[in-house]
Scaffold this motif. Structure first.
Motif, PDB file in Angstrom:
ATOM      1  N   PRO A   1       0.889  -1.107   0.023  1.00  0.00           N
ATOM      2  CA  PRO A   1       0.122  -0.044  -0.016  1.00  0.00           C
ATOM      3  C   PRO A   1       0.868   1.139  -0.137  1.00  0.00           C
ATOM      4  N   MET A   2       0.180   2.333  -0.487  1.00  0.00           N
ATOM      5  CA  MET A   2       0.889   3.599  -0.540  1.00  0.00           C
ATOM      6  C   MET A   2      -0.074   4.898  -0.256  1.00  0.00           C
ATOM      7  N   GLY A   3       0.027   5.350   1.034  1.00  0.00           N
ATOM      8  CA  GLY A   3      -0.824   6.291   1.475  1.00  0.00           C
ATOM      9  C   GLY A   3      -2.323   5.562   2.030  1.00  0.00           C
ATOM     10  N   ILE A   4      -2.209   4.382   2.415  1.00  0.00           N
ATOM     11  CA  ILE A   4      -3.473   3.801   2.891  1.00  0.00           C
ATOM     12  C   ILE A   4      -4.165   4.443   4.159  1.00  0.00           C
TER      13      ILE A   4
ATOM     14  N   GLY B   1      -8.560   8.250  -1.314  1.00  0.00           N
ATOM     15  CA  GLY B   1      -8.007   7.718  -2.605  1.00  0.00           C
ATOM     16  C   GLY B   1      -6.497   7.381  -2.099  1.00  0.00           C
ATOM     17  N   PHE B   2      -6.174   6.202  -2.608  1.00  0.00           N
ATOM     18  CA  PHE B   2      -4.540   5.720  -2.270  1.00  0.00           C
ATOM     19  C   PHE B   2      -4.166   5.109  -3.519  1.00  0.00           C
ATOM     20  N   GLN B   3      -3.080   4.340  -3.288  1.00  0.00           N
ATOM     21  CA  GLN B   3      -2.649   3.576  -4.478  1.00  0.00           C
ATOM     22  C   GLN B   3      -1.995   2.318  -3.604  1.00  0.00           C
ATOM     23  N   VAL B   4      -2.013   1.089  -4.593  1.00  0.00           N
ATOM     24  CA  VAL B   4      -1.518   0.041  -4.279  1.00  0.00           C
ATOM     25  C   VAL B   4      -0.659  -0.482  -5.273  1.00  0.00           C
ATOM     26  N   TYR B   5       0.650  -0.939  -4.801  1.00  0.00           N
ATOM     27  CA  TYR B   5       1.718  -1.271  -5.670  1.00  0.00           C
ATOM     28  C   TYR B   5       1.642  -2.937  -5.764  1.00  0.00           C
ATOM     29  N   ALA B   6       1.550  -3.612  -7.039  1.00  0.00           N
ATOM     30  CA  ALA B   6       1.626  -4.919  -7.004  1.00  0.00           C
ATOM     31  C   ALA B   6       2.981  -5.655  -7.476  1.00  0.00           C
ATOM     32  N   GLU B   7       3.984  -6.028  -6.758  1.00  0.00           N
ATOM     33  CA  GLU B   7       5.046  -6.337  -7.264  1.00  0.00           C
ATOM     34  C   GLU B   7       4.855  -7.869  -7.546  1.00  0.00           C
ATOM     35  N   GLU B   8       5.238  -7.967  -9.082  1.00  0.00           N
ATOM     36  CA  GLU B   8       5.267  -9.555  -9.458  1.00  0.00           C
ATOM     37  C   GLU B   8       6.650 -10.173  -9.115  1.00  0.00           C
ATOM     38  N   ALA B   9       6.740 -11.818  -9.237  1.00  0.00           N
ATOM     39  CA  ALA B   9       7.823 -12.349  -8.849  1.00  0.00           C
ATOM     40  C   ALA B   9       9.033 -11.690  -9.653  1.00  0.00           C
ATOM     41  N   GLY B  10       9.016 -11.315 -10.908  1.00  0.00           N
ATOM     42  CA  GLY B  10      10.019 -11.134 -11.719  1.00  0.00           C
ATOM     43  C   GLY B  10      10.402  -9.653 -11.692  1.00  0.00           C
ATOM     44  N   GLY B  11       9.769  -9.022 -10.611  1.00  0.00           N
ATOM     45  CA  GLY B  11      10.245  -7.540 -10.142  1.00  0.00           C
ATOM     46  C   GLY B  11       9.389  -6.653 -10.826  1.00  0.00           C
ATOM     47  N   ARG B  12       8.490  -6.695 -11.802  1.00  0.00           N
ATOM     48  CA  ARG B  12       7.677  -5.695 -12.455  1.00  0.00           C
ATOM     49  C   ARG B  12       6.733  -5.216 -11.329  1.00  0.00           C
ATOM     50  N   LEU B  13       6.438  -3.948 -11.648  1.00  0.00           N
ATOM     51  CA  LEU B  13       5.584  -3.153 -10.678  1.00  0.00           C
ATOM     52  C   LEU B  13       4.371  -2.813 -11.476  1.00  0.00           C
ATOM     53  N   ALA B  14       3.081  -3.091 -10.879  1.00  0.00           N
ATOM     54  CA  ALA B  14       1.818  -2.421 -11.455  1.00  0.00           C
ATOM     55  C   ALA B  14       1.165  -1.511 -10.372  1.00  0.00           C
ATOM     56  N   VAL B  15       0.879  -0.440 -10.720  1.00  0.00           N
ATOM     57  CA  VAL B  15       0.264   0.454  -9.860  1.00  0.00           C
ATOM     58  C   VAL B  15      -1.244   0.484 -10.062  1.00  0.00           C
ATOM     59  N   VAL B  16      -1.917   0.300  -8.816  1.00  0.00           N
ATOM     60  CA  VAL B  16      -3.464   0.162  -9.202  1.00  0.00           C
ATOM     61  C   VAL B  16      -3.853   1.229  -7.940  1.00  0.00           C
ATOM     62  N   PRO B  17      -4.575   2.182  -8.845  1.00  0.00           N
ATOM     63  CA  PRO B  17      -5.286   3.208  -7.911  1.00  0.00           C
ATOM     64  C   PRO B  17      -6.591   2.754  -7.339  1.00  0.00           C
ATOM     65  N   VAL B  18      -6.801   3.252  -6.226  1.00  0.00           N
ATOM     66  CA  VAL B  18      -7.857   2.601  -5.192  1.00  0.00           C
ATOM     67  C   VAL B  18      -8.868   3.805  -4.836  1.00  0.00           C
ATOM     68  N   SER B  19     -10.053   4.109  -4.631  1.00  0.00           N
ATOM     69  CA  SER B  19     -10.779   4.939  -4.232  1.00  0.00           C
ATOM     70  C   SER B  19     -11.786   4.136  -3.465  1.00  0.00           C
ATOM     71  N   ILE B  20     -12.166   4.834  -2.325  1.00  0.00           N
ATOM     72  CA  ILE B  20     -12.958   4.242  -1.424  1.00  0.00           C
ATOM     73  C   ILE B  20     -13.823   5.450  -0.673  1.00  0.00           C
ATOM     74  N   THR B  21     -15.169   5.104  -0.677  1.00  0.00           N
ATOM     75  CA  THR B  21     -16.226   6.007  -0.317  1.00  0.00           C
ATOM     76  C   THR B  21     -16.854   5.462   1.045  1.00  0.00           C
ATOM     77  N   VAL B  22     -16.708   6.293   2.002  1.00  0.00           N
ATOM     78  CA  VAL B  22     -17.315   5.698   3.130  1.00  0.00           C
ATOM     79  C   VAL B  22     -18.506   6.506   3.539  1.00  0.00           C
ATOM     80  N   ALA B  23     -19.693   6.020   3.439  1.00  0.00           N
ATOM     81  CA  ALA B  23     -20.749   6.802   3.825  1.00  0.00           C
ATOM     82  C   ALA B  23     -21.270   7.075   5.122  1.00  0.00           C
ATOM     83  N   GLU B  24     -21.750   8.193   5.578  1.00  0.00           N
ATOM     84  CA  GLU B  24     -21.997   8.342   7.121  1.00  0.00           C
ATOM     85  C   GLU B  24     -23.018   7.249   7.623  1.00  0.00           C
ATOM     86  N   HIS B  25     -22.579   6.907   8.602  1.00  0.00           N
ATOM     87  CA  HIS B  25     -23.636   5.707   9.291  1.00  0.00           C
ATOM     88  C   HIS B  25     -24.893   6.590   9.881  1.00  0.00           C
ATOM     89  N   ALA B  26     -26.202   5.671   9.498  1.00  0.00           N
ATOM     90  CA  ALA B  26     -27.359   6.245   9.932  1.00  0.00           C
ATOM     91  C   ALA B  26     -27.520   6.462  11.340  1.00  0.00           C
TER      92      ALA B  26
END
Length: 290
Positions: free
Chosen positions: A8-11, A34-59
């Motif tokens: 994770p980055m900035g979780i 909003g934050f980013q997740v880095y997926a590191e493969e066994a071969g060393g390649r990186l994939a950047v996955v942007p993630v956005s989560i919306t948390v609603a106000e509880h009733a």
């Protein structure tokens, strides 16, 4: 991403991301994160996955502490007093509220109201923690917590006191300062009536010793045979408003050794060590003079 390690980055606070990519946890404040997740493969390649989560106000809104008495934080109570600790809590949903009081980590099962009567008895001398939690049946929140110190003030009177007395009032004053020091615990206060007193030793106790009337009338006299005040090896002890006179020791500081001296006078104190050690200061050594 198969066979990848997820980083994770900035979780947001409250969430955790396992190495297999599983996101878990709880976010307490509504909003979009909003934050980013880095997926590191066994071969060393990186994939950047942007993630956005919306948390609603509880009733169901959380209970809110509107007022706290006394103010949360550190509270000092004189021995023998009774103080009401109280919280005023509102609930936007109008839910019934329940209160849980905890003293020194133990739940007080008989205390379920929004107030708690604290009795500063002899058994309660010293430091305590007090906490009040409030629940609406869904949310449980801390309404307030306090650090409570039950403080004892000892009276000393060379002319009218007795070391057989408890020292808890002017009418039951102790005769010597040392007797009051021995009975005191960290945080206590010792009030000394005008007079001439014998030397004292505090063994680093965090106590405050006050000469009522100041250094003109409150005296610790070493009699040219003893150090006037030996506080141990720290500045924990506070001595206020005394004259320290006629101290003598074949070491450092015939008037005082360590401690914190406020509005004190040192006079007529002397010290001597063999010639190969040299002469040492007769007044104060290692302490703080204010």
């Amino acid at each position: 991403v198969p066979d990848a390690v997820f980083l994770p980055m900035g979780i947001p606070a409250g969430l955790t991301l396992a190495e297999d990519g599983t996101l878990s946890g709880e976010i307490e404040v509504a909003g979009t994160y909003g934050f980013q997740v880095y997926a590191e493969e066994a071969g060393g390649r990186l994939a950047v996955v942007p993630v956005s989560i919306t948390v609603a106000e509880h009733a169901n809104k959380r209970p809110v502490a509107e007022a706290v008495q006394p103010a949360a934080g550190a509270v000092t109570l004189p021995l023998g007093t009774n103080v009401i600790f109280a919280v005023t809590v509102s609930d936007a949903n109008g839910d019934d509220l329940s209160y849980t009081w905890t003293l020194d980590g133990e739940t007080l099962t008989d205390e379920t109201a929004s107030t708690f009567a604290f009795s500063a008895t002899e058994e309660m001398r010293g430091a305590h923690t007090l906490r009040c939690d409030v629940s609406d049946g869904f949310w449980t929140v801390c309404a307030a917590d306090w650090s409570v110190f039950v403080q004892t003030t000892f009276a000393v009177d060379a002319a009218n006191g007795s070391d057989d007395s408890d020292g808890l009032s002017d009418g039951a004053a102790k005769r010597t300062i040392q007797s009051a020091i021995d009975a005191a615990i960290d945080g206590d206060v010792i009030r000394v009536a005008p007079g001439v007193y014998e030397p004292i030793y505090t063994d680093d106790k965090r106590v405050t010793i006050i000469g009522v009337g100041g250094s003109d009338v409150c005296v610790i006299d070493g009699g040219q045979t003893n150090r006037c005040a030996y506080f141990g090896g720290t500045t924990n002890t506070v001595l206020r408003g005394f004259t320290l006179r006629n101290g003598y020791v074949s070491d450092n500081g015939a008037g005082s050794y360590y401690g914190t001296l406020i509005d004190c006078v040192l006079t007529g104190n002397s010290t001597y060590r063999p010639q190969d050690y040299g002469y040492c200061g007769g007044g104060a050594c290692y302490g703080v003079l204010i």
